[in-house]
Scaffold this motif. Structure first.
Motif, PDB file in Angstrom:
ATOM      1  N   ALA A   1       0.833  -1.205   0.000  1.00 37.47           N
ATOM      2  CA  ALA A   1       0.000   0.000   0.000  1.00 37.47           C
ATOM      3  C   ALA A   1       0.865   1.251   0.000  1.00 37.47           C
ATOM      4  CB  ALA A   1      -0.930  -0.013   1.207  1.00 37.47           C
ATOM      5  N   GLU A   2       1.906   1.264   0.811  1.00 35.06           N
ATOM      6  CA  GLU A   2       2.803   2.416   0.875  1.00 35.06           C
ATOM      7  C   GLU A   2       3.516   2.641  -0.456  1.00 35.06           C
ATOM      8  OE1 GLU A   2       5.298   1.639   4.273  1.00 35.06           O
ATOM      9  OE2 GLU A   2       3.662   2.034   5.676  1.00 35.06           O
TER      10      GLU A   2
ATOM     11  N   SER B   1      -3.936   3.710   1.000  1.00 37.93           N
ATOM     12  CA  SER B   1      -4.143   3.310   2.389  1.00 37.93           C
ATOM     13  C   SER B   1      -4.088   1.781   2.425  1.00 37.93           C
ATOM     14  CB  SER B   1      -5.489   3.790   2.913  1.00 37.93           C
ATOM     15  OG  SER B   1      -6.555   3.083   2.272  1.00 37.93           O
ATOM     16  N   THR B   2      -3.759   1.234   3.579  1.00 32.81           N
ATOM     17  CA  THR B   2      -3.735  -0.223   3.709  1.00 32.81           C
ATOM     18  C   THR B   2      -5.115  -0.795   3.404  1.00 32.81           C
ATOM     19  OG1 THR B   2      -1.977  -0.094   5.362  1.00 32.81           O
ATOM     20  CG2 THR B   2      -3.192  -2.158   5.249  1.00 32.81           C
ATOM     21  N   TYR B   3      -6.160  -0.162   3.922  1.00 33.66           N
ATOM     22  CA  TYR B   3      -7.528  -0.622   3.678  1.00 33.66           C
ATOM     23  C   TYR B   3      -7.861  -0.586   2.182  1.00 33.66           C
ATOM     24  CZ  TYR B   3     -12.614  -0.842   3.713  1.00 33.66           C
ATOM     25  OH  TYR B   3     -13.915  -1.186   3.455  1.00 33.66           O
ATOM     26  N   GLY B   4      -7.485   0.492   1.523  1.00 31.47           N
ATOM     27  CA  GLY B   4      -7.739   0.610   0.090  1.00 31.47           C
ATOM     28  C   GLY B   4      -7.045  -0.486  -0.700  1.00 31.47           C
ATOM     29  N   TYR B   5      -5.800  -0.761  -0.334  1.00 29.13           N
ATOM     30  CA  TYR B   5      -5.062  -1.825  -1.008  1.00 29.13           C
ATOM     31  C   TYR B   5      -5.709  -3.191  -0.740  1.00 29.13           C
ATOM     32  CZ  TYR B   5      -1.489  -5.028  -2.476  1.00 29.13           C
ATOM     33  OH  TYR B   5      -0.835  -6.061  -3.102  1.00 29.13           O
ATOM     34  N   GLN B   6      -6.092  -3.426   0.496  1.00 30.20           N
ATOM     35  CA  GLN B   6      -6.722  -4.705   0.851  1.00 30.20           C
ATOM     36  C   GLN B   6      -7.982  -4.937   0.033  1.00 30.20           C
ATOM     37  OE1 GLN B   6      -7.143  -4.042   5.063  1.00 30.20           O
ATOM     38  NE2 GLN B   6      -5.375  -5.336   5.552  1.00 30.20           N
ATOM     39  N   ARG B   7      -8.722  -3.893  -0.221  1.00 28.67           N
ATOM     40  CA  ARG B   7      -9.955  -4.030  -1.015  1.00 28.67           C
ATOM     41  C   ARG B   7      -9.642  -4.534  -2.417  1.00 28.67           C
ATOM     42  NH1 ARG B   7     -13.804   0.853  -0.734  1.00 28.67           N
ATOM     43  NH2 ARG B   7     -15.190  -0.681  -1.662  1.00 28.67           N
ATOM     44  N   TYR B   8      -8.482  -4.166  -2.968  1.00 24.49           N
ATOM     45  CA  TYR B   8      -8.069  -4.695  -4.273  1.00 24.49           C
ATOM     46  C   TYR B   8      -7.802  -6.190  -4.169  1.00 24.49           C
ATOM     47  CZ  TYR B   8      -7.113   0.172  -5.727  1.00 24.49           C
ATOM     48  OH  TYR B   8      -7.195   1.510  -6.035  1.00 24.49           O
ATOM     49  N   GLU B   9      -7.062  -6.590  -3.140  1.00 25.95           N
ATOM     50  CA  GLU B   9      -6.717  -8.008  -2.987  1.00 25.95           C
ATOM     51  C   GLU B   9      -7.932  -8.866  -2.641  1.00 25.95           C
ATOM     52  OE1 GLU B   9      -3.405  -9.459  -0.779  1.00 25.95           O
ATOM     53  OE2 GLU B   9      -2.003  -8.161  -1.828  1.00 25.95           O
ATOM     54  N   TYR B  10      -8.900  -8.307  -1.948  1.00 23.78           N
ATOM     55  CA  TYR B  10     -10.086  -9.071  -1.578  1.00 23.78           C
ATOM     56  C   TYR B  10     -11.136  -9.065  -2.682  1.00 23.78           C
ATOM     57  CZ  TYR B  10      -8.043  -8.728   3.105  1.00 23.78           C
ATOM     58  OH  TYR B  10      -7.193  -8.778   4.189  1.00 23.78           O
ATOM     59  N   GLY B  11     -10.867  -8.329  -3.766  1.00 24.81           N
ATOM     60  CA  GLY B  11     -11.796  -8.299  -4.895  1.00 24.81           C
ATOM     61  C   GLY B  11     -12.990  -7.398  -4.690  1.00 24.81           C
ATOM     62  N   ASP B  12     -12.932  -6.529  -3.666  1.00 28.25           N
ATOM     63  CA  ASP B  12     -14.038  -5.611  -3.392  1.00 28.25           C
ATOM     64  C   ASP B  12     -14.007  -4.384  -4.293  1.00 28.25           C
ATOM     65  OD1 ASP B  12     -14.873  -7.249  -1.312  1.00 28.25           O
ATOM     66  OD2 ASP B  12     -13.744  -6.128   0.197  1.00 28.25           O
ATOM     67  N   ARG B  13     -12.852  -4.113  -4.874  1.00 27.56           N
ATOM     68  CA  ARG B  13     -12.673  -2.894  -5.663  1.00 27.56           C
ATOM     69  C   ARG B  13     -11.575  -3.138  -6.685  1.00 27.56           C
ATOM     70  NH1 ARG B  13     -10.387   2.745  -3.600  1.00 27.56           N
ATOM     71  NH2 ARG B  13     -11.006   3.948  -5.397  1.00 27.56           N
ATOM     72  N   GLU B  14     -11.618  -2.428  -7.801  1.00 31.91           N
ATOM     73  CA  GLU B  14     -10.561  -2.501  -8.803  1.00 31.91           C
ATOM     74  C   GLU B  14      -9.913  -1.128  -8.927  1.00 31.91           C
ATOM     75  OE1 GLU B  14     -12.074  -4.145 -12.420  1.00 31.91           O
ATOM     76  OE2 GLU B  14     -12.369  -6.104 -11.512  1.00 31.91           O
ATOM     77  N   PRO B  15      -8.613  -1.104  -9.200  1.00 26.64           N
ATOM     78  CA  PRO B  15      -7.904   0.183  -9.265  1.00 26.64           C
ATOM     79  C   PRO B  15      -8.206   0.937 -10.547  1.00 26.64           C
ATOM     80  CG  PRO B  15      -6.419  -1.576  -9.872  1.00 26.64           C
ATOM     81  CD  PRO B  15      -7.710  -2.229  -9.443  1.00 26.64           C
TER      82      PRO B  15
END
Length: 73
Positions: free
Chosen positions: A23-24, A29-43
């Motif tokens: 994320a850094e 943000s760590t949360y924002g990055y996690q959402r990419y890995e969890y498939g909740d959001r795409e960049p």
């Protein structure tokens, strides 16, 4: 074929990075990055391009359109 979230997690782990470190690196943000890995959001395209550049893979590979990580130049 893998989807973006799976490929992102795999690439991060291959580099030995934590989600926080990744994320850094990408200015997220760590949360924002996690959402990419969890498939909740795409960049956005610009973030996806930065990720592909960092891991030295093609965008097609990153988003699961190809199993060939080589960047076509």
């Amino acid at each position: 074929m893998m989807i973006f979230s799976e490929r992102l997690s795999l690439l991060r782990k291959e580099k030995g990075l934590t989600q926080k470190q990744a994320a850094e690196i990408f200015g997220l943000s760590t949360y924002g990055y996690q959402r990419y890995e969890y498939g909740d959001r795409e960049p956005s395209v610009s973030v996806a391009a930065s990720i592909a550049d960092y891991y030295d893979v093609s965008l097609d590979y990153l988003v699961g359109r190809s199993d060939n990580p080589t960047i076509n130049r």
